[in-house]
Write an enzyme that holds these catalytic residues in place. Structure first.
Site, mmCIF file in Angstrom:
data_model
loop_
_atom_site.group_PDB
_atom_site.id
_atom_site.type_symbol
_atom_site.label_atom_id
_atom_site.label_comp_id
_atom_site.label_asym_id
_atom_site.label_seq_id
_atom_site.Cartn_x
_atom_site.Cartn_y
_atom_site.Cartn_z
ATOM 1 C CG ASP A 97 -2.194 0.776 1.043
ATOM 2 O OD1 ASP A 97 -2.262 1.544 0.067
ATOM 3 O OD2 ASP A 97 -3.117 0.643 1.863
ATOM 4 C CB CYS A 125 -5.363 4.823 -2.390
ATOM 5 S SG CYS A 125 -6.282 3.826 -3.576
HETATM 6 P P1 HMG Z 1 -9.259 -4.143 -16.626
HETATM 7 O O1 HMG Z 1 -8.570 -3.227 -17.614
HETATM 8 O O2 HMG Z 1 -10.741 -4.001 -16.449
HETATM 9 O O3 HMG Z 1 -8.905 -5.687 -16.887
HETATM 10 O O4 HMG Z 1 -8.550 -3.952 -15.233
HETATM 11 P P2 HMG Z 1 -8.915 -6.616 -18.099
HETATM 12 O O5 HMG Z 1 -9.182 -7.978 -17.597
HETATM 13 O O6 HMG Z 1 -9.815 -6.053 -19.202
HETATM 14 O O7 HMG Z 1 -7.392 -6.573 -18.632
HETATM 15 C C1 HMG Z 1 -6.809 -5.409 -19.208
HETATM 16 C C2 HMG Z 1 -5.312 -5.605 -19.315
HETATM 17 O O8 HMG Z 1 -4.727 -5.765 -18.018
HETATM 18 C C3 HMG Z 1 -4.918 -6.862 -20.088
HETATM 19 O O9 HMG Z 1 -3.664 -6.595 -20.694
HETATM 20 C C4 HMG Z 1 -4.709 -7.880 -19.014
HETATM 21 O O10 HMG Z 1 -3.867 -8.921 -19.385
HETATM 22 C C5 HMG Z 1 -4.084 -7.055 -17.919
HETATM 23 P P3 HMG Z 1 -3.552 -6.102 -22.229
HETATM 24 O O11 HMG Z 1 -4.243 -7.171 -23.018
HETATM 25 O O12 HMG Z 1 -4.256 -4.766 -22.301
HETATM 26 O O13 HMG Z 1 -2.056 -6.004 -22.427
HETATM 27 N N1 HMG Z 1 -4.334 -7.596 -16.592
HETATM 28 C C6 HMG Z 1 -3.370 -7.900 -15.697
HETATM 29 N N2 HMG Z 1 -2.027 -7.817 -15.754
HETATM 30 C C7 HMG Z 1 -1.338 -8.231 -14.664
HETATM 31 N N3 HMG Z 1 -1.922 -8.713 -13.553
HETATM 32 C C8 HMG Z 1 -3.262 -8.802 -13.459
HETATM 33 C C9 HMG Z 1 -4.035 -8.392 -14.571
HETATM 34 N N4 HMG Z 1 -5.356 -8.358 -14.815
HETATM 35 C C10 HMG Z 1 -5.525 -7.874 -16.035
HETATM 36 N N5 HMG Z 1 -3.830 -9.275 -12.340
HETATM 37 C C11 HMG Z 1 -7.871 -4.734 -13.055
HETATM 38 C C12 HMG Z 1 -8.983 -4.666 -14.083
HETATM 39 C C13 HMG Z 1 -8.460 -5.207 -11.758
HETATM 40 C C14 HMG Z 1 -6.794 -5.694 -13.550
HETATM 41 C C15 HMG Z 1 -7.259 -3.319 -12.934
HETATM 42 O O14 HMG Z 1 -8.292 -2.421 -12.687
HETATM 43 C C16 HMG Z 1 -6.242 -3.227 -11.842
HETATM 44 O O15 HMG Z 1 -5.164 -3.781 -11.933
HETATM 45 N N6 HMG Z 1 -6.589 -2.522 -10.760
HETATM 46 C C17 HMG Z 1 -5.741 -2.485 -9.585
HETATM 47 C C18 HMG Z 1 -5.806 -1.170 -8.951
HETATM 48 C C19 HMG Z 1 -4.976 -1.200 -7.710
HETATM 49 O O16 HMG Z 1 -4.012 -1.929 -7.581
HETATM 50 N N7 HMG Z 1 -5.330 -0.314 -6.754
HETATM 51 C C20 HMG Z 1 -4.622 -0.213 -5.529
HETATM 52 C C21 HMG Z 1 -4.818 -1.386 -4.619
HETATM 53 S S1 HMG Z 1 -6.341 -1.330 -3.715
HETATM 54 C C22 HMG Z 1 -5.988 -0.300 -2.367
HETATM 55 O O17 HMG Z 1 -4.940 0.273 -2.296
HETATM 56 C C23 HMG Z 1 -7.010 -0.214 -1.264
HETATM 57 C C24 HMG Z 1 -6.614 -1.021 -0.041
HETATM 58 O O18 HMG Z 1 -5.360 -0.609 0.455
HETATM 59 C C25 HMG Z 1 -7.673 -0.861 1.055
HETATM 60 C C26 HMG Z 1 -8.004 0.593 1.363
HETATM 61 O O19 HMG Z 1 -7.125 1.389 1.653
HETATM 62 O O20 HMG Z 1 -9.193 0.888 1.276
HETATM 63 C C27 HMG Z 1 -6.501 -2.516 -0.369
HETATM 64 MG MG MG Z 2 -5.074 1.114 1.697
#
Ligand code: HMG
Ligand code: MG
Length: 294
Positions: free
Chosen positions: A13, A236
């Site tokens: 994070d 974030c």
């Molecule tokens: P999307 O664009 O809707 O996914 O993203 P998709 O399935 O259509 O795939 C699009 C592209 O991403 C494709 O690649 C996939 O292969 C790739 P392309 O064909 O364009 O080259 N892809 C991936 N690559 C690597 N690893 C993966 C993966 N999945 C798809 N797992 C997705 C949907 C969820 C992947 C995207 O929105 C994403 O990665 N989001 C993450 C955001 C994030 O990390 N946010 C921060 C963490 S959460 C947080 O901090 C809150 C927390 O701390 C709690 C709090 O504080 O409240 C936990």
């Molecule tokens: Mg967090």
């Protein structure tokens, strides 16, 4: 003395929202956290590198760390692709992350709350097949950067869904650190009506400097698991203005002062935090660390 559990999220994070550091700096941080007595370390995030480039080297980090047998190394896995990468990297546990706010769900993981739950189901099934414990996060439990107020009923609903799916622990995230003590306690008490308090964790960002006060108030419910980030690293990327999590050093200082045991050596933790801050060229976000290291 009573024991509490600290779930250290600085390497994930924290670093997901800092300028990129070298893989070696991440690996050293994780080693130093473990050496200071931290037993639960979120070390990686198998999300899209287009969305969060800072976490793109997660597989290499997992490969390079020397693991301590009594430490759990975990990673975020938003979908099956992420889970497969986490399994290949031999993590000890994974986490799925949903939201109590529709708008945040869309911005963070590009789908609605319902779609996210559907997406998590195969992740849960496959994790179970591999014997991997799954943690569940609920974001925006005390407010949303896009929607403002978030109904407690939505927090309870999403926490319950994640619990019923099989998450062994649900971490309640004040993603933008807007909560205040009475609100935090009311939210937690509402969730405990559906999910037992020993399966809950608090994950408070410290944007408004309220996280310690919120935790102190919530201790009255009997909660014993807290997420925090060494040196208060991070924020974030999909919550503009959110600062880092509560600094682990500050949390540990308060808990020790209250007679609660964390197993963490605060001095070596502070040194680990200071080292990564220097690598980032950033001010240390822990008041306790700044004082101890002076
Ligand atoms: P999307 O664009 O809707 O996914 O993203 P998709 O399935 O259509 O795939 C699009 C592209 O991403 C494709 O690649 C996939 O292969 C790739 P392309 O064909 O364009 O080259 N892809 C991936 N690559 C690597 N690893 C993966 C993966 N999945 C798809 N797992 C997705 C949907 C969820 C992947 C995207 O929105 C994403 O990665 N989001 C993450 C955001 C994030 O990390 N946010 C921060 C963490 S959460 C947080 O901090 C809150 C927390 O701390 C709690 C709090 O504080 O409240 C936990
Ligand atoms: Mg967090």
């Amino acid at each position: 003395m009573d024991k509490v559990s600290i779930f250290e999220v600085g390497a994930r994070d924290g670093l997901q929202n800092e300028k990129a550091v070298s893989t070696q700096d991440k690996v050293s941080l994780i080693h130093e956290l473990a050496d200071s007595g931290v037993r639960r370390i979120e070390a990686a995030s198998f999300v899209s590198p287009k969305w969060v480039p800072q976490m793109a080297d997660s597989a290499v980090v997992m490969d390079q760390i020397e693991r301590k047998p009594n430490v759990q190394y975990s990673a975020l896995t938003p979908n099956l692709k992420g889970l497969e990468a986490a399994i290949a990297a031999n993590v000890d546990e994974v986490a799925i992350f949903g939201s109590a706010s529709e708008a945040f769900s869309q911005k963070n993981i590009n789908c609605s709350i319902e779609e996210s739950i559907a997406r998590f189901k195969p992740v849960m099934e496959k994790a179970k097949q591999h014997g991997l414990p799954v943690r569940g996060y609920v974001s925006c439990v005390l407010g949303c950067p896009y929607e403002g107020e978030v109904a407690i009923s939505e927090v309870v609903r999403v926490a319950e869904l994640l619990h019923d799916m099989g998450c062994y622990e649900i971490s309640l995230g004040d993603t933008i650190g807007v909560g205040t003590p009475f609100k935090a306690k009311a939210m937690l008490e509402a969730v405990t009506q559906s999910v037992s308090v020993n399966k809950l964790a608090l994950h408070f960002h410290d944007t408004y400097g309220q996280a310690l006060a919120n935790i102190a108030m919530c201790l009255e419910t009997g909660i014993t698991t807290f997420d925090s980030s060494v040196a208060g690293l991070g924020g974030c990327p999909y919550a503009k203005g959110a600062s880092g999590n509560l600094a682990t050093e500050d949390l540990v200082y308060m808990l020790h002062g209250m007679g609660l045991q964390t197993g963490i050596d605060i001095q070596s933790l502070a040194q680990a935090g200071d080292k990564i801050c220097k690598a980032l060229g950033r001010t240390n976000g822990s008041k306790v660390a700044l004082t101890l290291l002076n």
